[in-house]
Design a protein around this motif. Structure first.
Motif, PDB file in Angstrom:
ATOM      1  N   LEU A   1      68.417  -7.814  73.808  1.00 26.48           N
ATOM      2  CA  LEU A   1      69.821  -7.314  74.584  1.00 26.48           C
ATOM      3  C   LEU A   1      70.053  -5.737  74.187  1.00 26.48           C
ATOM      4  O   LEU A   1      70.646  -5.308  75.050  1.00 26.48           O
ATOM      5  N   ALA A   2      69.980  -5.288  72.836  1.00 24.10           N
ATOM      6  CA  ALA A   2      70.200  -4.100  72.393  1.00 24.10           C
ATOM      7  C   ALA A   2      69.517  -3.069  73.376  1.00 24.10           C
ATOM      8  O   ALA A   2      69.946  -1.908  74.033  1.00 24.10           O
ATOM      9  N   PHE A   3      68.036  -3.172  73.471  1.00 26.79           N
ATOM     10  CA  PHE A   3      67.137  -2.426  74.252  1.00 26.79           C
ATOM     11  C   PHE A   3      67.573  -2.473  75.547  1.00 26.79           C
ATOM     12  O   PHE A   3      67.715  -1.309  76.220  1.00 26.79           O
ATOM     13  N   LEU A   4      67.965  -3.521  76.014  1.00 25.21           N
ATOM     14  CA  LEU A   4      68.365  -3.505  77.673  1.00 25.21           C
ATOM     15  C   LEU A   4      69.558  -2.755  77.844  1.00 25.21           C
ATOM     16  O   LEU A   4      69.930  -1.997  78.846  1.00 25.21           O
ATOM     17  N   LEU A   5      70.624  -2.961  77.095  1.00 28.34           N
ATOM     18  CA  LEU A   5      71.747  -2.200  76.992  1.00 28.34           C
ATOM     19  C   LEU A   5      71.624  -0.636  76.957  1.00 28.34           C
ATOM     20  O   LEU A   5      72.224   0.091  77.844  1.00 28.34           O
ATOM     21  N   CYS A   6      70.759  -0.342  76.196  1.00 30.41           N
ATOM     22  CA  CYS A   6      70.487   1.153  76.011  1.00 30.41           C
ATOM     23  C   CYS A   6      69.826   1.869  77.186  1.00 30.41           C
ATOM     24  O   CYS A   6      70.040   2.866  77.517  1.00 30.41           O
ATOM     25  N   MET A   7      68.849   0.799  77.771  1.00 28.12           N
ATOM     26  CA  MET A   7      68.273   1.404  79.081  1.00 28.12           C
ATOM     27  C   MET A   7      69.166   1.443  80.226  1.00 28.12           C
ATOM     28  O   MET A   7      69.154   2.583  81.128  1.00 28.12           O
ATOM     29  N   ASN A   8      70.108   0.558  80.266  1.00 26.52           N
ATOM     30  CA  ASN A   8      71.376   0.658  81.281  1.00 26.52           C
ATOM     31  C   ASN A   8      72.150   1.581  81.136  1.00 26.52           C
ATOM     32  O   ASN A   8      72.671   2.461  82.216  1.00 26.52           O
ATOM     33  N   PHE A   9      72.664   2.101  79.947  1.00 22.20           N
ATOM     34  CA  PHE A   9      73.289   3.101  79.632  1.00 22.20           C
ATOM     35  C   PHE A   9      72.594   4.511  79.880  1.00 22.20           C
ATOM     36  O   PHE A   9      73.316   5.276  80.409  1.00 22.20           O
ATOM     37  N   LEU A  10      71.332   4.458  79.910  1.00 22.34           N
ATOM     38  CA  LEU A  10      70.633   5.664  79.895  1.00 22.34           C
ATOM     39  C   LEU A  10      70.670   5.782  81.483  1.00 22.34           C
ATOM     40  O   LEU A  10      70.729   6.932  81.934  1.00 22.34           O
ATOM     41  N   ALA A  11      70.588   4.668  82.224  1.00 21.10           N
ATOM     42  CA  ALA A  11      70.630   4.788  83.673  1.00 21.10           C
ATOM     43  C   ALA A  11      71.812   5.348  84.326  1.00 21.10           C
ATOM     44  O   ALA A  11      72.001   6.179  85.011  1.00 21.10           O
ATOM     45  N   ILE A  12      72.903   4.928  83.854  1.00 23.84           N
ATOM     46  CA  ILE A  12      74.283   5.346  84.133  1.00 23.84           C
ATOM     47  C   ILE A  12      74.388   6.832  83.759  1.00 23.84           C
ATOM     48  O   ILE A  12      74.929   7.920  84.458  1.00 23.84           O
ATOM     49  N   ILE A  13      74.017   7.292  82.294  1.00 26.57           N
ATOM     50  CA  ILE A  13      74.250   8.710  82.033  1.00 26.57           C
ATOM     51  C   ILE A  13      73.411   9.674  82.893  1.00 26.57           C
ATOM     52  O   ILE A  13      73.610  10.710  83.364  1.00 26.57           O
ATOM     53  N   LEU A  14      72.108   9.247  83.305  1.00 26.42           N
ATOM     54  CA  LEU A  14      71.316  10.045  84.020  1.00 26.42           C
ATOM     55  C   LEU A  14      71.805  10.283  85.583  1.00 26.42           C
ATOM     56  O   LEU A  14      71.856  11.416  86.130  1.00 26.42           O
ATOM     57  N   ARG A  15      72.341   9.108  85.981  1.00 23.45           N
ATOM     58  CA  ARG A  15      72.999   9.210  87.566  1.00 23.45           C
ATOM     59  C   ARG A  15      74.066  10.210  87.314  1.00 23.45           C
ATOM     60  O   ARG A  15      74.398  10.915  88.214  1.00 23.45           O
ATOM     61  N   ARG A  16      75.030  10.016  86.464  1.00 15.03           N
ATOM     62  CA  ARG A  16      76.283  10.779  86.329  1.00 15.03           C
ATOM     63  C   ARG A  16      75.880  12.287  85.830  1.00 15.03           C
ATOM     64  O   ARG A  16      76.416  13.066  86.456  1.00 15.03           O
ATOM     65  N   ARG A  17      74.768  12.532  85.219  1.00 15.44           N
ATOM     66  CA  ARG A  17      74.265  13.815  84.887  1.00 15.44           C
ATOM     67  C   ARG A  17      73.872  14.530  86.136  1.00 15.44           C
ATOM     68  O   ARG A  17      74.036  15.943  86.206  1.00 15.44           O
ATOM     69  N   PHE A  18      73.088  13.988  86.933  1.00 13.23           N
ATOM     70  CA  PHE A  18      72.236  14.529  88.167  1.00 13.23           C
ATOM     71  C   PHE A  18      72.719  14.290  89.218  1.00 13.23           C
ATOM     72  O   PHE A  18      72.427  14.931  90.227  1.00 13.23           O
ATOM     73  N   GLU A  19      74.062  13.512  89.611  1.00 12.91           N
ATOM     74  CA  GLU A  19      74.252  13.067  90.768  1.00 12.91           C
ATOM     75  C   GLU A  19      75.316  14.073  91.354  1.00 12.91           C
ATOM     76  O   GLU A  19      75.792  14.868  90.630  1.00 12.91           O
ATOM     77  N   ARG A  20      75.075  14.364  92.749  1.00 11.62           N
ATOM     78  CA  ARG A  20      75.745  15.140  93.536  1.00 11.62           C
ATOM     79  C   ARG A  20      76.406  14.432  94.461  1.00 11.62           C
ATOM     80  O   ARG A  20      75.944  13.770  95.257  1.00 11.62           O
ATOM     81  N   ARG A  21      77.690  14.798  94.882  1.00 12.96           N
ATOM     82  CA  ARG A  21      78.640  14.497  95.913  1.00 12.96           C
ATOM     83  C   ARG A  21      78.557  15.032  97.023  1.00 12.96           C
ATOM     84  O   ARG A  21      78.791  16.372  97.146  1.00 12.96           O
ATOM     85  N   TRP A  22      78.266  14.453  98.408  1.00 14.86           N
ATOM     86  CA  TRP A  22      78.226  15.232  99.498  1.00 14.86           C
ATOM     87  C   TRP A  22      79.713  14.966 100.351  1.00 14.86           C
ATOM     88  O   TRP A  22      80.075  13.838 100.155  1.00 14.86           O
TER      89      TRP A  22
END
Length: 455
Positions: A434-455
């Motif tokens: 569960l710790a690995f899965l949570l880390c991977m999901n948090f990483l997905a959220i961080i990457l989306r927030r970091r590179f996301e552009r709003r149109w």
């Protein structure tokens, strides 16, 4: 002549409908009551869901956290040269011929000596020498043998070791074993527990963090205290490397072609429908496919990360393709039109402009797909990764073809064993997973927030 009464606002006549704009009628009251009920239903559903999640996590944590603690017995063992190296020449080949049975008497002597130093009398506690020796894990002799083989120059010295206590002794300090249950247990006796308490008072027995849980391989049925997730973690890592190397480029390339270059006809429609259907296929079907193609036909070894990685790649591809196509669709058409308008080719507009803007969604879909693959059990069981594996796989690329296990399969293995110590180990492995899965999901959220552009 203008009639003054024509410009005067008409006064509403009193009646039964007077003030209806301010007062709620029966229909409005029913509608508002229905809305309040719907909000209550939604809030109840959230409360029930959160409560179930809290209960589940509390159960896993209460059972699994003790797995990270282990009971050890500290002894000073004299490495008797007469038993370990009779010729005295420190020849490794000669030392290796001494089996673990030759090391067990050394540990037994060290324990008896330690008990004598602490003034513990086995006769007063009603335990035999055999029962005292049985308090230390059978893994201790193998551990001592590995130490001597790695350090033959230490033969003849007295060396301090921390040996694992047996699962019953460990369970006594974790609440699984009591004096009452020990009277009915053939594997432990109240006298042994009292002997363990005396060792603890003398400082020879302690319970502390168990790093071996992360570094040791699986333990046999009678050695739950020596079981660890080291091989399973390495096997899962190797499979995730294979899935990442194969699924990401293949999935992204297929998505780009289908979304940007493929003609819209019945054939591409058929491909899209099948990709959507594959995303909903039960994972065990991919295990049957892997067994038939990769093992029976291609001849790849069973219980190897290469086969598990290929099976999980097939299972993860639809998830990555669907997420990547959704990300490509979210890029405004004006980006493509602007690139084409200034003279860029179709490929340049896609790779230089569209793909970088779609990268957050692609990375998110990839990480979620990897997280899903990390938790799969059924397909890995069908390709033989449910086998008992004691040896660690070698470094890549050879290690991809060595026998290994995986974290979800290790959890399944431990839950099928009778000893309660294995259930504790299984819950501990679930916490790690569960710790690995949570880390991977948090990483997905961080990457989306970091590179996301709003149109």
């Amino acid at each position: 002549m203008t009639d003054a009464s024509a410009n005067t606002p008409a006064t509403p006549r009193p009646g039964k409908h007077a003030g209806s704009l301010l007062e709620q009628n029966a229909r409005t009251l029913r509608r508002n009551a229905a809305e309040r009920r719907f909000r209550a239903y939604g809030l109840s559903a959230i409360v029930i869901g959160v409560t179930a999640l809290v209960v589940l996590l509390a159960s896993i944590l209460s059972q699994g956290l003790p797995a990270f603690q282990q009971t050890f017995i500290t002894l000073e063992v004299h490495l008797d040269e007469a038993k370990l190296d009779k010729n005295g020449n420190r020849d490794i080949e000669e030392i290796k011929k001494v089996s673990t049975f030759g090391y067990a008497p050394l540990i037994k002597t060290a324990l008896s000596t330690r008990a004598g130093e602490l003034g513990i009398s086995s006769e007063d506690l009603g335990v035999s020498d055999k029962e005292i020796a049985a308090m230390i894990s059978k893994e201790a002799a193998a551990e001592l043998r590995r130490f001597v083989i790695a350090n033959p120059d230490r033969i003849g010295e007295t060396v301090e070791f921390e040996f694992l206590a047996t699962g019953r002794i460990d369970g006594y300090y974790k609440g699984r074993v009591t004096m009452e249950s020990a009277e009915k247990d053939s594997n432990i006796s109240p006298g042994q527990l009292q002997f363990a308490d005396a060792l603890k008072e003398g400082g020879a027995l302690s319970t502390h963090f168990n790093w071996g849980f992360f570094t040791m391989a699986d333990g046999s049925e009678n050695r739950p205290e020596a079981a660890g997730i080291g091989v399973a973690m390495l096997g899962s890592l190797y499979m995730m490397i294979i899935v990442l190397v194969l699924a990401l480029p293949i999935g992204v390339a297929a998505s780009i072609y289908l979304e940007e270059f493929a003609p819209k006809n019945w054939f591409t429609d058929l491909i899209e429908v099948n990709i959507s259907n594959l995303a909903a296929v039960p994972s065990i079907v991919f295990g049957i496919l892997g067994l038939a193609i990769f093992i029976n036909y291609a001849g790849l070894p069973q219980s190897a990360p290469i086969v598990g990685g290929l099976v999980l790649t097939l299972m993860t591809l639809p998830t990555i393709i669907i997420a990547t196509r959704a990300s490509l669709k979210s890029v405004p058409p004006s980006i493509r039109d602007a690139a084409l308008g200034v003279g860029a080719s179709r490929m340049q507009s896609v790779f230089h402009h569209v793909l970088p803007l779609a990268m957050p969604g692609i990375l998110t879909g990839t990480i979620i797909g990897l997280a899903q693959a990390l938790g799969e059990t059924a397909p890995l069981m069908l390709i033989g990764m449910v086998a008992f594996v004691r040896e660690f796989p070698a470094a890549p690329p050879e290690g991809f073809f060595d026998p290994a296990s995986a974290l979800p399969v290790q959890v399944y293995n431990w839950t099928t064993r009778a000893d309660p110590a294995f259930v504790e180990r299984a819950s501990g492995a679930i916490i790690v997973l569960l710790a690995f899965l949570l880390c991977m999901n948090f990483l997905a959220i961080i990457l989306r927030r970091r590179f996301e552009r709003r149109w």
